[in-house]
Scaffold this motif. Structure first.
Motif, PDB file in Angstrom:
ATOM      1  N   ARG A  58      -0.965  40.824  75.963  1.00 40.58           N
ATOM      2  CA  ARG A  58       0.023  41.382  75.022  1.00 40.58           C
ATOM      3  C   ARG A  58      -0.646  41.117  73.736  1.00 40.58           C
ATOM      4  O   ARG A  58       0.159  41.756  72.799  1.00 40.58           O
ATOM      5  CB  ARG A  58       1.209  40.095  75.235  1.00 40.58           C
ATOM      6  CG  ARG A  58       1.835  40.061  76.487  1.00 40.58           C
ATOM      7  CD  ARG A  58       3.298  39.587  76.357  1.00 40.58           C
ATOM      8  NE  ARG A  58       3.395  38.121  76.821  1.00 40.58           N
ATOM      9  CZ  ARG A  58       4.516  37.683  76.738  1.00 40.58           C
ATOM     10  NH1 ARG A  58       5.760  38.377  76.600  1.00 40.58           N
ATOM     11  NH2 ARG A  58       4.957  36.596  77.366  1.00 40.58           N
ATOM     12  N   ALA A  59      -1.953  40.858  73.749  1.00 38.32           N
ATOM     13  CA  ALA A  59      -2.369  40.432  72.458  1.00 38.32           C
ATOM     14  C   ALA A  59      -2.661  41.805  71.680  1.00 38.32           C
ATOM     15  O   ALA A  59      -2.594  41.852  70.336  1.00 38.32           O
ATOM     16  CB  ALA A  59      -3.649  39.713  72.383  1.00 38.32           C
ATOM     17  N   GLU A 136      -3.908  33.562  68.742  1.00 38.32           N
ATOM     18  CA  GLU A 136      -2.658  33.363  69.631  1.00 38.32           C
ATOM     19  C   GLU A 136      -2.667  32.267  70.694  1.00 38.32           C
ATOM     20  O   GLU A 136      -1.658  31.712  71.102  1.00 38.32           O
ATOM     21  CB  GLU A 136      -2.811  34.685  70.644  1.00 38.32           C
ATOM     22  CG  GLU A 136      -2.783  36.118  69.802  1.00 38.32           C
ATOM     23  CD  GLU A 136      -1.207  36.660  70.011  1.00 38.32           C
ATOM     24  OE1 GLU A 136      -0.386  35.820  70.529  1.00 38.32           O
ATOM     25  OE2 GLU A 136      -0.965  37.757  69.520  1.00 38.32           O
ATOM     26  N   ARG A 144       5.459  34.126  68.601  1.00 37.39           N
ATOM     27  CA  ARG A 144       4.889  35.339  69.502  1.00 37.39           C
ATOM     28  C   ARG A 144       6.109  36.358  69.580  1.00 37.39           C
ATOM     29  O   ARG A 144       7.123  36.112  69.673  1.00 37.39           O
ATOM     30  CB  ARG A 144       4.342  35.157  70.872  1.00 37.39           C
ATOM     31  CG  ARG A 144       3.636  36.380  71.332  1.00 37.39           C
ATOM     32  CD  ARG A 144       2.785  35.986  72.501  1.00 37.39           C
ATOM     33  NE  ARG A 144       3.696  35.570  73.649  1.00 37.39           N
ATOM     34  CZ  ARG A 144       3.027  35.100  74.865  1.00 37.39           C
ATOM     35  NH1 ARG A 144       1.931  34.810  74.827  1.00 37.39           N
ATOM     36  NH2 ARG A 144       3.853  34.606  75.765  1.00 37.39           N
ATOM     37  N   SER A 146       6.755  40.994  68.616  1.00 39.71           N
ATOM     38  CA  SER A 146       6.172  42.278  68.164  1.00 39.71           C
ATOM     39  C   SER A 146       5.978  42.119  66.531  1.00 39.71           C
ATOM     40  O   SER A 146       5.104  42.755  66.066  1.00 39.71           O
ATOM     41  CB  SER A 146       6.828  43.471  68.509  1.00 39.71           C
ATOM     42  OG  SER A 146       8.190  43.263  68.150  1.00 39.71           O
ATOM     43  N   ASP A 149       2.852  40.423  65.580  1.00 36.87           N
ATOM     44  CA  ASP A 149       1.442  40.945  66.196  1.00 36.87           C
ATOM     45  C   ASP A 149       0.597  41.332  64.926  1.00 36.87           C
ATOM     46  O   ASP A 149      -0.720  41.028  64.833  1.00 36.87           O
ATOM     47  CB  ASP A 149       1.869  42.120  67.173  1.00 36.87           C
ATOM     48  CG  ASP A 149       1.967  41.788  68.563  1.00 36.87           C
ATOM     49  OD1 ASP A 149       1.699  40.633  69.037  1.00 36.87           O
ATOM     50  OD2 ASP A 149       2.206  42.543  69.474  1.00 36.87           O
ATOM     51  N   TRP A 153      -3.090  40.346  63.812  1.00 34.44           N
ATOM     52  CA  TRP A 153      -4.229  41.330  63.708  1.00 34.44           C
ATOM     53  C   TRP A 153      -4.920  41.341  62.184  1.00 34.44           C
ATOM     54  O   TRP A 153      -6.285  41.183  62.110  1.00 34.44           O
ATOM     55  CB  TRP A 153      -3.922  42.930  64.138  1.00 34.44           C
ATOM     56  CG  TRP A 153      -3.340  43.095  65.359  1.00 34.44           C
ATOM     57  CD1 TRP A 153      -3.660  42.257  66.570  1.00 34.44           C
ATOM     58  CD2 TRP A 153      -2.743  43.894  65.981  1.00 34.44           C
ATOM     59  NE1 TRP A 153      -3.046  42.496  67.750  1.00 34.44           N
ATOM     60  CE2 TRP A 153      -2.112  43.866  67.532  1.00 34.44           C
ATOM     61  CE3 TRP A 153      -1.855  44.947  65.289  1.00 34.44           C
ATOM     62  CZ2 TRP A 153      -1.623  44.334  68.087  1.00 34.44           C
ATOM     63  CZ3 TRP A 153      -1.174  45.722  65.898  1.00 34.44           C
ATOM     64  CH2 TRP A 153      -0.856  45.579  67.395  1.00 34.44           C
TER      65      TRP A 153
END
Ligand SMILES: [Zn+2]
Length: 264
Positions: A58-59, A136, A144, A146, A149, A153
């Motif tokens: 999922r990362a 993560e 965690r 969306s 994310d 990053w």
């Protein structure tokens, strides 16, 4: 085991290596110790790329989800093609190909080759992927989702950029262990191999075991699920993992880093 325990054991293992090489008179410069521990923490999540709900799958959004599907299919195909009479039938590729020493060595060798021939951008890419995974695994699993994310990053990209600059300074370890001209960053593959192996050992402690030795046959099985006697195994995510193993990994990591830095 689950993501955080895998990452923590990966980091602790690299710090242990740091202590061992310091004792053998090849001490790591501190950036190698720190960057290696973070890479190893990230790499210790990588074998679960064969499972779609794992942290690594999922990362990186659709990219890692797509890769996960390919890896799962590939693993399943290799399982079917190489299974012996004693290996059970199965319906997917989880805990097969990516959970073997062969995979660990292949991914590590690939990383080393990429780092050596690919120059600065390859090193940055390797650092970025593993920093995102380390974050993560070690920090943000609870948060965690969306929306986080992009934040992860960004954090991965910034830390990759900063760490690459630190490593690049003379004496900071770009040529640690392999010092001939052209071998800079060859060592980056080592924490990648170690992370994958530590992951496999962690999984071997759980109820279903782990086929680390494939393709070496044991009895009538080529995918023999290696592990300790059944009574010593625990369920992934159980209290043993959270309340016993994770504190132990923390402690070992602490002792390892003191040894690596020459404090003890
Ligand atoms: Zn696993």
């Amino acid at each position: 085991m689950m993501g955080p325990a895998h990452s923590l054991s990966g980091a602790a293992a690299w710090l242990g290596v740091g202590a061992a090489v310091a004792a053998a008179d090849r001490p790591m410069p501190w950036p190698v110790l720190v960057v290696g521990a973070l890479i190893c923490a990230g790499a210790a999540l990588a074998p679960d790329l064969d499972h779609k709900s794992a942290t690594i799958s999922r990362a990186f959004g659709p990219l890692s989800r797509g890769l996960c599907e390919v890896i799962d299919k590939l693993s399943y195909a290799v399982y079917k093609a190489t299974k012996m009479q004693g290996d059970p039938r199965r319906s997917g590729g989880h805990r097969t190909l990516t959970h073997t020493w062969v995979w660990a060595v292949a991914v590590g060798a690939g990383t080393s080759a990429l780092a050596m021939v690919g120059g600065r951008w390859a090193v940055l890419a390797i650092l970025f992927v593993h920093m995102v995974l380390a974050v993560e695994g070690l920090l943000w699993r609870a948060a965690r989702g969306s929306s986080s994310d992009i934040l992860v990053w960004l954090l991965g990209a910034t830390s990759a950029w900063i760490l690459a600059d630190i490593l690049n300074k003379p004496g900071h370890g770009s040529d640690w262990l392999f010092s001939a001209p052209g071998q800079e960053y060859l060592w980056l593959g080592l924490p990648v191999v170690l992370g994958a192996v530590v992951h496999d050992i962690g999984d071997a402690l759980t109820v279903s075991g782990c086929p680390i030795l494939w393709p070496i046959p044991i009895g009538r099985k080529r995918w023999y699920p290696l592990g300790p006697p059944k009574v010593m195994r625990f369920k992934a995510g159980s209290w043993v993992e959270l309340k016993v193993l994770m504190p132990v990994f923390l402690l070992l990591g602490g002792v390892g880093s003191l040894g690596a830095l020459g404090v003890i």
